[in-house]
Design a protein around this motif. Structure first.
Motif, PDB file in Angstrom:
ATOM      1  N   MET A  52       1.347 -42.306 -46.414  1.00  0.00           N
ATOM      2  CA  MET A  52       1.622 -41.110 -45.624  1.00  0.00           C
ATOM      3  C   MET A  52       0.632 -40.967 -44.472  1.00  0.00           C
ATOM      4  O   MET A  52       0.996 -40.599 -43.347  1.00  0.00           O
ATOM      5  N   GLU A  53      -0.630 -41.298 -44.742  1.00  0.00           N
ATOM      6  CA  GLU A  53      -1.652 -41.228 -43.684  1.00  0.00           C
ATOM      7  C   GLU A  53      -1.351 -42.190 -42.553  1.00  0.00           C
ATOM      8  O   GLU A  53      -1.439 -41.842 -41.367  1.00  0.00           O
ATOM      9  N   TYR A  54      -0.954 -43.417 -42.899  1.00  0.00           N
ATOM     10  CA  TYR A  54      -0.661 -44.420 -41.871  1.00  0.00           C
ATOM     11  C   TYR A  54       0.585 -44.040 -41.076  1.00  0.00           C
ATOM     12  O   TYR A  54       0.662 -44.290 -39.861  1.00  0.00           O
ATOM     13  N   LYS A  55       1.590 -43.459 -41.740  1.00  0.00           N
ATOM     14  CA  LYS A  55       2.799 -43.044 -41.032  1.00  0.00           C
ATOM     15  C   LYS A  55       2.489 -41.926 -40.038  1.00  0.00           C
ATOM     16  O   LYS A  55       3.007 -41.924 -38.908  1.00  0.00           O
ATOM     17  N   ASP A  56       1.645 -40.968 -40.436  1.00  0.00           N
ATOM     18  CA  ASP A  56       1.250 -39.900 -39.513  1.00  0.00           C
ATOM     19  C   ASP A  56       0.518 -40.476 -38.307  1.00  0.00           C
ATOM     20  O   ASP A  56       0.751 -40.062 -37.156  1.00  0.00           O
ATOM     21  N   GLN A  57      -0.347 -41.436 -38.555  1.00  0.00           N
ATOM     22  CA  GLN A  57      -1.084 -42.075 -37.458  1.00  0.00           C
ATOM     23  C   GLN A  57      -0.137 -42.820 -36.527  1.00  0.00           C
ATOM     24  O   GLN A  57      -0.289 -42.783 -35.298  1.00  0.00           O
ATOM     25  N   PHE A  58       0.880 -43.486 -37.093  1.00  0.00           N
ATOM     26  CA  PHE A  58       1.838 -44.228 -36.277  1.00  0.00           C
ATOM     27  C   PHE A  58       2.657 -43.272 -35.398  1.00  0.00           C
ATOM     28  O   PHE A  58       2.912 -43.559 -34.217  1.00  0.00           O
ATOM     29  N   GLU A  59       3.068 -42.123 -35.948  1.00  0.00           N
ATOM     30  CA  GLU A  59       3.829 -41.146 -35.175  1.00  0.00           C
ATOM     31  C   GLU A  59       2.992 -40.568 -34.040  1.00  0.00           C
ATOM     32  O   GLU A  59       3.481 -40.365 -32.919  1.00  0.00           O
ATOM     33  N   LYS A  60       1.733 -40.293 -34.296  1.00  0.00           N
ATOM     34  CA  LYS A  60       0.855 -39.779 -33.241  1.00  0.00           C
ATOM     35  C   LYS A  60       0.699 -40.796 -32.115  1.00  0.00           C
ATOM     36  O   LYS A  60       0.701 -40.443 -30.934  1.00  0.00           O
ATOM     37  N   ASN A  61       0.561 -42.063 -32.477  1.00  0.00           N
ATOM     38  CA  ASN A  61       0.424 -43.102 -31.449  1.00  0.00           C
ATOM     39  C   ASN A  61       1.674 -43.200 -30.590  1.00  0.00           C
ATOM     40  O   ASN A  61       1.599 -43.381 -29.363  1.00  0.00           O
ATOM     41  N   GLU A  62       2.849 -43.071 -31.218  1.00  0.00           N
ATOM     42  CA  GLU A  62       4.101 -43.141 -30.445  1.00  0.00           C
ATOM     43  C   GLU A  62       4.228 -41.945 -29.513  1.00  0.00           C
ATOM     44  O   GLU A  62       4.698 -42.069 -28.364  1.00  0.00           O
ATOM     45  N   GLN A  63       3.811 -40.789 -29.967  1.00  0.00           N
ATOM     46  CA  GLN A  63       3.873 -39.602 -29.114  1.00  0.00           C
ATOM     47  C   GLN A  63       2.953 -39.739 -27.906  1.00  0.00           C
ATOM     48  O   GLN A  63       3.296 -39.356 -26.789  1.00  0.00           O
ATOM     49  N   LYS A  64       1.773 -40.322 -28.124  1.00  0.00           N
ATOM     50  CA  LYS A  64       0.854 -40.538 -27.007  1.00  0.00           C
ATOM     51  C   LYS A  64       1.437 -41.510 -26.002  1.00  0.00           C
ATOM     52  O   LYS A  64       1.293 -41.351 -24.793  1.00  0.00           O
ATOM     53  N   GLU A  65       2.109 -42.557 -26.483  1.00  0.00           N
ATOM     54  CA  GLU A  65       2.701 -43.533 -25.567  1.00  0.00           C
ATOM     55  C   GLU A  65       3.842 -42.924 -24.761  1.00  0.00           C
ATOM     56  O   GLU A  65       4.019 -43.238 -23.583  1.00  0.00           O
ATOM     57  N   LYS A  66       4.612 -42.010 -25.375  1.00  0.00           N
ATOM     58  CA  LYS A  66       5.705 -41.363 -24.645  1.00  0.00           C
ATOM     59  C   LYS A  66       5.170 -40.425 -23.570  1.00  0.00           C
ATOM     60  O   LYS A  66       5.758 -40.294 -22.493  1.00  0.00           O
ATOM     61  N   GLN A  67       4.049 -39.789 -23.838  1.00  0.00           N
ATOM     62  CA  GLN A  67       3.465 -38.892 -22.844  1.00  0.00           C
ATOM     63  C   GLN A  67       2.903 -39.681 -21.669  1.00  0.00           C
ATOM     64  O   GLN A  67       2.924 -39.279 -20.539  1.00  0.00           O
TER      65      GLN A  67
END
Length: 411
Positions: free
Chosen positions: A396-411
């Motif tokens: 769950m921790e790694y999935k949250d980190q992966f989602e945050k990274n994708e959001q940063k790339e979209k911004q």
């Protein structure tokens, strides 16, 4: 934004147009000039001058002079006639489009000119290579001719003498098998009869005579060579380099220091008794080092056990844990993969070991920056053992980190 130079001066004659552009205190070394048949430009620091000319000019006959106070264009006219204006009178938009078109045409012309120069240079190079090959061929033929002439001159006298003294055919002319004569060549002089006598003495013992037949030489054939096997043994060495290229004193010093380091961390294979040199004892020894936090000693114990038995998966699993603690994540992932290859077939009895290897490899991949692959590994481990809450929390921790990274790339 650049300042457009408008205080320039221009004058003309029947053949030239002269434009004087003041530098406004800027050094002439900082002036950048561009010239084409219908467009000229000069830029220096924050100042800028350009002109879309009313009529075309001959660039090859034009020139630009830089002084300490101004830049002077001397533009050669293509046609000898008076210009009403220096520049064309067009709207701003059309003038900009014309300028871009002229610049692009000049760039294309320059590229074509460079390509022609390159092709011409390449052709000249090919011609030079062909000429050099021809010169080298002539030189070799000349040397070969001289060598053949020298060889002919050196062997000429010997061949001439050989033709004079060579007997015709050795035949029998009597009933006695041991008595034969040599028919002399008609071209041989009387002074060479002594040579024939010597030849007769040499060939008589080694010839077998048959009546009315030519003499045949009997030469003994050599025996076949005996076969044998050559064995080569090399001196055992701790280093890959040959002894002739090594430095013995430095090598011994290095081995001594390595032995001291291994002994200081609590493990030395030379200190083990013969009954202790088995994989199970070394596995338990490595586990003791892991519990005590001596990860280097654990790696040494597991590695020595792998040398004795490289198909014992528990040794690779233990060493992967020690590598993970020492942050050797790449080696940790390698040991986990090797252990998984040995844990086949996949049965219920080795489920716990397989889950440990897969989850640890996933955590090592996350440390190496492969977050997506790490999540895939942990999902496989969680499917094998859904009751493991530790793997679930890490996933769950790694999935949250992966989602945050994708959001940063979209911004």
């Amino acid at each position: 934004m650049p300042l457009i130079v408008k205080d320039y001066k221009w004058r003309q004659s029947n053949t030239f147009v002269i434009i004087q552009i003041p530098l406004h205190g800027v050094s002439s070394s900082k002036v950048d000039v561009f010239t084409s048949p219908n467009y000229i430009k000069a830029s220096f620091e924050r100042y800028f001058f350009e002109a879309v000319l009313l009529h075309p000019i001959t660039v090859s006959e034009s020139k630009c002079t830089k002084t300490s106070t101004e830049v002077i264009f001397e533009l050669a006219k293509c046609e000898e006639k008076e210009w009403e204006e220096l520049e064309v009178n067009l709207p701003k938009k059309e003038k900009l489009e014309l300028k871009l078109k002229l610049i692009e045409e000049e760039h294309l012309r320059f590229q074509e000119e460079c390509q022609k120069k390159f092709e011409r240079k390449a052709e000249l190079k090919r011609v030079a290579v062909r000429e050099q090959i021809g010169i080298d061929t002539q030189h070799r033929n000349k040397i070969e001719k001289i060598k053949n002439e020298e060889k002919t001159n050196a062997l000429g006298d010997f061949q001439e003498w050989h033709r004079k003294v060579e007997p015709k055919i050795i035949e029998l002319n009597s009933d006695d098998e041991n008595d034969f004569l040599i028919k002399e060549n008609s071209s041989v002089k009387k002074s060479d009869k002594n040579e024939f006598a010597k030849i007769n003495k040499i060939i008589t013992p080694t010839c077998s005579v048959n009546r009315r037949n030519k003499i045949k030489s009997t030469v003994p054939m050599p025996l076949p060579r005996k076969s044998a096997t050559i064995r080569v043994e090399f001196t055992a060495r701790s280093f890959p380099t040959p002894s002739r290229e090594s430095q013995l004193a430095e090598e011994e010093e290095w081995l001594r220091k390595q032995a001291e380091v291994r002994r200081s961390i609590g493990f030395m294979s030379e200190d083990l008794r013969p009954e202790e040199k088995n994989p199970q004892y070394l596995n338990s020894k490595g586990q003791e080092f892991l519990k005590a936090g001596n990860y280097l000693g654990a790696i040494s114990a597991f590695s020595f056990g792998i040398k004795l038995c490289n198909e014992y998966p528990d040794l690779y699993i233990g060493r992967s844990e020690a590598h993970f603690k020492k942050e050797n994540f790449y080696k940790c992932a390698q040991d986990c993969s090797t252990a998984l290859d040995l844990l086949r077939p996949a049965v219920q009895s080795n489920l716990h070991q397989r889950v440990t290897c897969i989850s640890r490899r996933g955590m090592a991949l996350q440390k190496l920056g492969y977050l997506r692959e790490s999540i895939n590994e942990l999902e496989v481990a969680f499917k094998l053992n859904p009751s493991d809450t530790e793997i679930k929390n890490i996933l769950m921790e790694y999935k949250d980190q992966f989602e945050k990274n994708e959001q940063k790339e979209k911004q």
